[in-house]
Design an enzyme around this catalytic site. Structure first.
Site, PDB file in Angstrom:
ATOM      1  N   ARG B 308       0.830  -1.211   0.000  1.00  0.00           N
ATOM      2  CA  ARG B 308       0.000   0.000   0.000  1.00  0.00           C
ATOM      3  C   ARG B 308       0.866   1.263   0.000  1.00  0.00           C
ATOM      4  O   ARG B 308       0.573   2.222  -0.696  1.00  0.00           O
ATOM      5  CB  ARG B 308      -0.962  -0.020   1.195  1.00  0.00           C
ATOM      6  CG  ARG B 308      -2.097  -0.991   0.936  1.00  0.00           C
ATOM      7  CD  ARG B 308      -3.068  -1.155   2.085  1.00  0.00           C
ATOM      8  NE  ARG B 308      -4.159  -2.024   1.619  1.00  0.00           N
ATOM      9  CZ  ARG B 308      -5.167  -2.446   2.371  1.00  0.00           C
ATOM     10  NH1 ARG B 308      -5.239  -2.099   3.643  1.00  0.00           N
ATOM     11  NH2 ARG B 308      -6.108  -3.214   1.847  1.00  0.00           N
ATOM     12  N   HIS B 453      -6.337  -0.228  -6.843  1.00  0.00           N
ATOM     13  CA  HIS B 453      -5.712  -1.500  -6.447  1.00  0.00           C
ATOM     14  C   HIS B 453      -5.122  -1.440  -5.036  1.00  0.00           C
ATOM     15  O   HIS B 453      -4.984  -0.392  -4.461  1.00  0.00           O
ATOM     16  CB  HIS B 453      -4.690  -1.977  -7.491  1.00  0.00           C
ATOM     17  CG  HIS B 453      -3.480  -1.109  -7.680  1.00  0.00           C
ATOM     18  ND1 HIS B 453      -2.366  -1.569  -8.331  1.00  0.00           N
ATOM     19  CD2 HIS B 453      -3.212   0.168  -7.328  1.00  0.00           C
ATOM     20  CE1 HIS B 453      -1.464  -0.606  -8.357  1.00  0.00           C
ATOM     21  NE2 HIS B 453      -1.942   0.452  -7.769  1.00  0.00           N
ATOM     22  N   GLU B 454      -4.857  -2.624  -4.494  1.00  0.00           N
ATOM     23  CA  GLU B 454      -4.390  -2.770  -3.091  1.00  0.00           C
ATOM     24  C   GLU B 454      -5.372  -2.167  -2.097  1.00  0.00           C
ATOM     25  O   GLU B 454      -4.962  -1.576  -1.096  1.00  0.00           O
ATOM     26  CB  GLU B 454      -2.999  -2.119  -2.906  1.00  0.00           C
ATOM     27  CG  GLU B 454      -1.917  -2.615  -3.807  1.00  0.00           C
ATOM     28  CD  GLU B 454      -1.615  -4.092  -3.642  1.00  0.00           C
ATOM     29  OE1 GLU B 454      -2.003  -4.683  -2.621  1.00  0.00           O
ATOM     30  OE2 GLU B 454      -1.010  -4.654  -4.565  1.00  0.00           O
ATOM     31  N   GLY B 455      -6.647  -2.321  -2.363  1.00  0.00           N
ATOM     32  CA  GLY B 455      -7.658  -1.770  -1.465  1.00  0.00           C
ATOM     33  C   GLY B 455      -8.114  -0.424  -1.973  1.00  0.00           C
ATOM     34  O   GLY B 455      -7.341   0.522  -1.975  1.00  0.00           O
TER      35      GLY B 455
END
Lengths: 609, 609
Positions: B308, B453-455
């Site tokens: 993140r 992406h990545e949350g």
């Protein structure tokens, strides 16, 4: 009958046109007496049908296989030409033009709604006829009878297409630096020499001819914008019988490859470089003067105001269809569980993502942007109709003032916020929205053009604060003030929530007018204009809040007869509330900054960056 | 020595690393004792050189000729493999890994700065090694000695690449719904069956092997996220000598075609579908359990926090290079005249657009976003180093708490505001910026992935407000409060403008903590979390203002010896002022909305939309 095409909501269009703006009242005026709610509805039905069947299906193809240049001419995928054939056949282009020029004299308001379907379906393909319409309207207003007969009629029949050629590689925002030269000839024509940049529809094989409207400079005229004249320069010279003949010396020198809006070919055009010069003939591209010399920019502005509202409409249409698609996706896509139902309890079935508050927030924000933008554009279109058809001279003048002051907002606000809507539409789709398999990806790329062309965001800010609110002794701002206060009075009279909303808006409107005065009190244009883009954004949000208050009021008396009406009207009210609670307060810090005459950016030395 | 590569500003990096964060002090700690300012500077020089020479030149090509799938395998343009070869050769990947695993033990702070050069130059190509690094670090932390020897060493040598396989077509944000199955085998291995979606670097021919880290479910385990286990699943099974041999049953089923970030291939991967099943053999993709069963998500989070912050760094790097490119363009491009010099006087020469206040506003805004984001990411990286090397357990624990609470902001804030920076970079370029001939067009498309992406942004908001600020009895928020107040105290002690800025920030920080308490006082998670995205944005802005205050303080004592220092430091101060005057006040209405526990979006019935 809610729309199933996912282009625009027909229910919302009907509400805005009839419940809010009472467009039907136009049919009681002489100019629109041939029309009726039925002819309006028929045009809307037809537009939705053609847009859905002939424009939407090749939207992605026209993006993926963008127009290509073989060094001689520009080619497009065959679906573009087919769609434009159907469109020409429908008579919709001419519908929005006066009967004396072969049109059907439909109100501008209805035409805006109709054309938005095409922009939502395929902004790339629909640019060709809409550019043509702008061109035709300009010639109707300022061209000679002969120019109208020779060029406008075939444009309205869909046989000729039109462009507008303003920018040059070294002159975009600064039209004072246009260098294209127009040499007068003994026969009354001119010969043009120069290069034009960013010409949408500048070359293609989609029509029998292309009618370029070109800003150029007649030698010996004044420097700057006061020395610009306007010329009709056809791709093919038109013979006495009206048919296109010999090639004029206008040639594409290359295409611009854009992020989006790829379906509309965009060219660098050379005038008079000699590619089609006959040995022994006079060099240069043959051009016909429109109106008088040195008045070109004023004529072009006539078209540009319409074009700017058209840009706003295109931005709105892209935002609108993106909203409907992300809403449809959110209703279908299962993911996660509602917090209230245990959140992470994997034994429970997943819920559609529309159940998650943050997804609803993203949908409601989109709704508030796109329905607000549609309202702003329809309102501006009503002002065009008012200008054309109001009985009293005073009402016509008031409409013109209002339209003038609202134009930079109608161009920039949808360009900013409906692009933001498209970003939210992607976000609702998650990773899928970022792929080219989903429409919203393209809408976002297409929409990013809108804050740039037809005058950038910065140029609109200067236009609003530096010109529109001060010209004619501030008459434009006074006209807007009158219109806002009229809505406030009606809302106060309605009482309850409407009156509360009016109280809120009244405060912000007061702030907007006070700040405007404060900025000009400084007496120094540099200080006044240092944050003109911030001013544009803040005033834009307040204006759209006013549009929302108008729509909120209309919900109170709207017909609730059919099955979906109640839910629709509740949604409309909720979007208005969202706009007032979440959006309108954004302007507070903007007005603070303006009132403080802040110059943090202006005083920054370029060497410090 | 200002940077000429237009990737990042080396002067700014030096200022942030040394004048502000005192990264050199790390070399006095045992863990980093082998290092010195010289080794740091060498690594930065090397990174800039390789990024400029080997990554930047094919950035556009890797976008235009994105990876393609022939139905069997994925191909990329040859420059990707060449660049990655040079990168592997440089030892930079291993530089950021501990010596016991074959690394050089460079501080994370310096590694973040080094890697940002590659992300600025070519985010598509640089994703391969950075994904590999995340994978390697996870295995170092949780894998067995044998897994480290077999997979990590070749990854650090650049021979094997790594991926992380979490999402599935039906399970993106909701990992509780991961369905991939892992059947235990008598030999201690597992056989995996399932489909993974959005796998970056999921297939290619760039490395000898691909090491997939896969979340899957061992039958009989708990439902939801508590039943997820983590597996190493190599593309090629690795023999006892460490060399890749037989093909494992992992096959790409197709590629995702993205708006941007196209250089990183993104695949749908099938595990155990039988494509590489030997007749008579046991079906399924061979996987090796990492750590214990059912603890997969906890391990993965170890990687995800780093990933993140890496997303935030990528967003920052794209924003940063876009800023430098638009600044260079603004200094070169003549257009129009300064208002002070007569505005439209066409007889005067045109000025470079950096002379126009609105252009400077757009540049200063970008500067405040990208240098603020860089500061946030370097600060977070310092916390990683602190966690690893601080002498006192208490300091290590404090760093971990702070890093935990800042991670969702470090991911989302640059993703939002450096994307906005890229939009402004386009706007500074005008029409040119919208064409694919200019880099900023691609940066904008590439950067649009980062809020997803990545949350997603929404997931980060829930993480911050629903977890990070409340977990451990609010210890994370208290740690942040301590860090903010420490800066405020130093600024107050400095007096003058720094103290004034501290006064402003103190008010907003007070607001942030009060609103946090107010939200949770409601006792109802649904109400508290209804506007968690708004909370994330508001707190993010306040946190970045705090980062800016720290940088402002550092300008007061920074070395002014060389020629450009004075202008640089003035610019730094001006960007801080811009952030405090224009950006920070945006949070006022957001905190108002949160404090009012507004539920206008949450209470919207999906049928009203």
């Amino acid at each position: 009958m809610p729309s199933s095409s996912l282009l625009l909501s027909r229910r919302d269009l009907d509400f805005q046109l009839y419940d809010w703006l009472d467009a039907e009242a136009l049919t009681r005026r002489a100019r629109y007496a041939e029309h009726s709610r039925e002819t309006f509805d028929d045009a809307l039905d037809l537009s939705e049908r053609i847009a859905t069947r002939h424009f939407a299906p090749h939207n992605k193809k026209n993006d993926q296989e963008e127009p290509w240049f073989d060094g001689e001419q520009v080619h497009t995928v065959k679906e573009v030409s087919e769609a434009l054939g159907v469109f020409a056949e429908s008579g919709l282009l001419a519908a929005a033009v006066d009967e004396e020029y072969g049109g059907m004299g439909m109100p501008h308001t209805v035409a805006t709604a109709c054309f938005s379907y095409f922009q939502a379906a395929n902004v790339g393909t629909s640019a060709y006829p809409f550019l043509t319409l702008g061109n035709a309207r300009l010639l109707c207003a300022h061209g000679s009878r002969e120019q109208i007969d020779t060029f406008v009629r075939p444009m309205l029949e869909g046989r000729f297409f039109g462009t507008m050629c303003l920018s040059e590689p070294q002159a975009g925002s600064s039209l004072a630096d246009v260098a294209t030269r127009a040499e007068p000839q003994p026969d009354g024509t001119y010969r043009l020499f120069g290069t034009k940049m960013w010409i949408s529809g500048g070359d293609h094989e989609l029509s029998e001819n292309i009618v370029h409207l070109v800003l150029a400079r007649v030698p010996g005229g004044p420097a700057g914008v006061k020395g610009l004249s306007l010329f009709v320069v056809p791709k093919y010279l038109v013979g006495p019988d009206g048919s296109p003949g010999e090639r004029n010396d206008v040639v594409p020198a290359g295409l611009n490859h854009k992020m989006g809006y790829r379906g509309t070919t965009n060219t660098l055009l050379n005038f008079g470089e000699g590619a089609h010069h006959r040995p022994g003939g006079t060099p240069g591209a043959v051009g016909h003067l429109v109106g008088d010399e040195h008045r070109g920019l004023a004529y072009m502005f006539h078209m540009m105001n319409g074009a700017r509202i058209g840009v706003g409409a295109g931005a709105m249409a892209l935002g609108y269809t993106g909203y409907l698609k992300s809403l449809a996706y959110a209703r279908e896509r299962p993911q996660g569980r509602a917090l209230a139902a245990g959140g992470k309890d994997a034994a429970a079935p997943q819920v559609p993502i529309v159940q998650h508050p943050d997804v609803r927030r993203m949908l409601l924000a989109q709704k508030s942007y796109v329905e607000g933008a549609l309202g702003l554009l329809l309102y501006c279109s009503m002002l065009v109709d008012e200008q054309r058809s109001a009985a009293a001279e005073e009402d016509r003048a008031r409409a013109e003032l209002l339209l003038d002051v609202l134009t930079p907002i109608a161009k920039s606000w949808p360009s900013q916020w409906c692009l933001e809507a498209n970003s939210l539409a992607i976000q609702v789709h998650g990773g899928y929205g970022y792929t080219r398999e989903y429409d919203v990806e393209q809408h976002y790329r297409d929409n990013r053009l809108n804050p740039i062309h037809e005058g950038t965001h910065g140029i609109q800010g200067l236009d609003l604060l530096g010109r529109k609110v001060v010209q004619h002794g501030g008459a434009g701002l006074r006209a807007l003030d009158g219109a806002v206060r009229e809505t406030l009075r009606r809302a106060e009279a309605a009482g309850g929530e409407a009156a509360a909303l009016a109280g809120t808006l009244g405060g912000y409107w007061e702030r907007a007018t006070t700040v405007t005065a404060r900025l000009w009190e400084s007496g120094d244009p540099e200080t006044a204009l240092a944050n003109s883009s911030v001013y544009l954004e803040a005033v834009g949000h307040v204006v759209v809040a006013w549009i929302w208050l108008g729509q909120f009021l209309a919900t109170l008396s709207a017909d609730r007869a059919d099955a979906g009406a109640e839910a629709f009207l509740r949604g409309k009210q909720q979007a208005a509330r969202y706009f007032f609670r979440v959006e309108l307060p954004r302007t507070g810090p903007q007005f603070d900054l303006l009132a403080a005459l802040d110059t943090v950016a202006a005083e920054t030395d370029p060497d410090w960056l």
